[in-house]
Write an enzyme that holds these catalytic residues in place. Sequence first.
Site, short mmCIF file in Angstrom:
data_model
loop_
_atom_site.label_atom_id
_atom_site.label_comp_id
_atom_site.label_asym_id
_atom_site.label_seq_id
_atom_site.Cartn_x
_atom_site.Cartn_y
_atom_site.Cartn_z
CD GLU A 122 73.04 90.25 87.25
OE1 GLU A 122 72.47 89.36 87.26
OE2 GLU A 122 73.96 90.74 87.88
CB CYS A 140 75.57 98.97 90.12
SG CYS A 140 76.47 97.83 89.13
CB CYS A 147 80.64 90.54 79.07
SG CYS A 147 81.84 91.64 79.03
CB CYS A 151 87.34 88.90 82.77
SG CYS A 151 87.51 90.38 81.78
CB CYS A 154 83.81 88.46 85.24
SG CYS A 154 82.28 89.24 84.95
N GLY A 202 78.06 93.52 81.15
CA GLY A 202 78.72 94.05 79.67
C GLY A 202 79.87 94.97 80.03
CB SER A 236 83.58 100.09 85.20
OG SER A 236 84.55 99.43 85.48
CB SER A 259 88.44 96.32 85.10
OG SER A 259 87.27 96.73 85.39
CG LEU A 260 95.72 97.72 85.62
CD1 LEU A 260 95.64 98.17 84.23
CD2 LEU A 260 96.51 98.69 86.37
CG HIS A 261 91.02 93.14 87.47
ND1 HIS A 261 90.48 93.78 88.54
CD2 HIS A 261 90.06 93.21 86.55
CE1 HIS A 261 89.15 93.95 88.43
NE2 HIS A 261 89.04 93.82 86.99
CG ASN A 339 80.97 88.39 95.20
OD1 ASN A 339 80.84 87.08 95.90
ND2 ASN A 339 80.02 88.98 95.11
CB CYS A 382 79.90 91.37 87.55
SG CYS A 382 79.55 91.48 85.70
N1 SAH Z 1 83.21 95.36 81.85
C1 SAH Z 1 83.32 96.57 82.53
C2 SAH Z 1 82.43 96.72 83.57
C3 SAH Z 1 81.48 95.69 84.35
S1 SAH Z 1 82.27 94.74 85.86
C4 SAH Z 1 84.77 96.29 83.42
O1 SAH Z 1 85.34 95.30 83.22
O2 SAH Z 1 85.35 97.16 83.79
C5 SAH Z 1 82.48 95.93 87.03
C6 SAH Z 1 83.81 95.74 87.88
O3 SAH Z 1 83.54 94.34 88.55
C7 SAH Z 1 84.93 95.07 86.89
O4 SAH Z 1 85.99 95.76 87.58
C8 SAH Z 1 84.82 93.82 87.12
O5 SAH Z 1 86.33 93.30 86.77
C9 SAH Z 1 84.69 93.21 88.37
N2 SAH Z 1 84.30 92.06 88.76
C10 SAH Z 1 83.69 91.43 87.86
N3 SAH Z 1 83.40 89.86 88.48
C11 SAH Z 1 84.05 90.13 89.71
C12 SAH Z 1 83.98 89.30 90.86
N4 SAH Z 1 83.59 87.98 90.67
N5 SAH Z 1 84.64 89.84 92.14
C13 SAH Z 1 85.06 91.07 92.24
N6 SAH Z 1 84.92 91.76 91.03
C14 SAH Z 1 84.40 91.38 90.00
#
Ligand code: SAH
Length: 390
Positions: A122, A140, A147, A151, A154, A202, A236, A259-261, A339, A382
């Site tokens: 997508e 985007c 992927c 995570c 996601c 991905g 990213s 993407s640290l989180h 989300n 995502c």
């Molecule tokens: N694999 C890469 C890029 C794809 S996701 C990465 O992880 O950076 C792009 C961003 O969306 C990342 O920061 C990911 O952690 C975040 N993301 C994925 N699922 C999400 C969700 N359900 N809510 C908010 N952010 C999300």
Amino acid sequence: MSEKIYDHEKVVPDDAPALPLVMQAPRRGKPPEHWSDLDADGRRERIRAAGLPAFRASQLSRHWYERLDDDPSGWTDLPAAVRAAVADQFFPTLLTPVRTLGCDDGTTVKSLWRLHDGALVESVLMRYGAGRPGSRSTICISSQAGCGMACPFCATGQGGLQRNMSTAEIVEQVVAGARALARGEVTGGPGRINNVVFMGMGEPMANYRSVIAAIRTLVAPAPDGLGIGARGITLSTVGLVPRIQQLTEEGLPITLAVSLHAPDDELRDTLVPINTRHKVDEVVDAAWEYARVTKRRVSIEYALIKDINDQAWRADELARVLKRRGDWGWVHVNLIPLNPTPGSKWTASRPEDEREFVRRLEAHGVPVTVRDTRGREIDGACGQLAASEA
Ligand code: SAH
């Protein structure tokens, strides 16, 4: 019968009759080769191999990337006899639209594409200030079908990796968006793409070569590419440290987002499983080095998840981790309200916790913004659209 049957789905046998304009035969799982897989030299080479003069390559690129014209019958500077053959051989259909969903008055458009082997990916086009001067568009895009990073919050991460996308499959998402904008098919009148973010499906760093080749075509000036400014492109990543180091040497001034989180290894090991291999400090060091060498501010992505990573002490810890390498504005934190994905027990933070998290970072002098949540109604997060289709 002595007649031979050649199955071009598999291989072109050595004794197959020479065909004009034959590119690489499609292999199972691998998309057919496309103009956007090649750089300018490669295109000239293929054109010469097809028995045409090299200048035809520039003409074709001009139609594809500058005029965004996908109807070969309009490529009138090419001899009529050549047009159809050229289109067949160099411009196979890579992305077939499955569903297109709009929201925000049509200024956010999400496309679900089917690839040649049935894999779904997508892309999302977002328009800001539509209809006003200075309107901007961001697309985007995806870099892999599925992927492998797993995570848990996601949607894409839940299905595993199907395969890497080819360079052209990556580029053509942007070409399709640019074409829709140029034709005025998106609310707000004709426009162009200003920003590209690799935040679809991905892990771009796990498909490094194709992603970098795609970026080179996105930034190549006309006629060889789309002429998008490198500064408008954001990659990213979960933090594949060796690839961040490689990107630092690439000489492409794109924006790096990490993407640290979570600021601590204990939590990050569970939210971003690759952290068991590349620890927070190592990832932050690589990001800092990227900023130092490229002079580009790095973006730290942090999805705020209620009662998981949104505690005030974690905001303090995040500030400490980021400021450990100096305080010269090398970094910016982008908070993303989670989300929720279907079936997940996690949800977005309470507004007061989000506010406190922002306040703490600001108090430590760390630049921070909260990302707007466009596209929620259309499964903007995502992988959600592909997941609901599958
Ligand atoms: N694999 C890469 C890029 C794809 S996701 C990465 O992880 O950076 C792009 C961003 O969306 C990342 O920061 C990911 O952690 C975040 N993301 C994925 N699922 C999400 C969700 N359900 N809510 C908010 N952010 C999300």
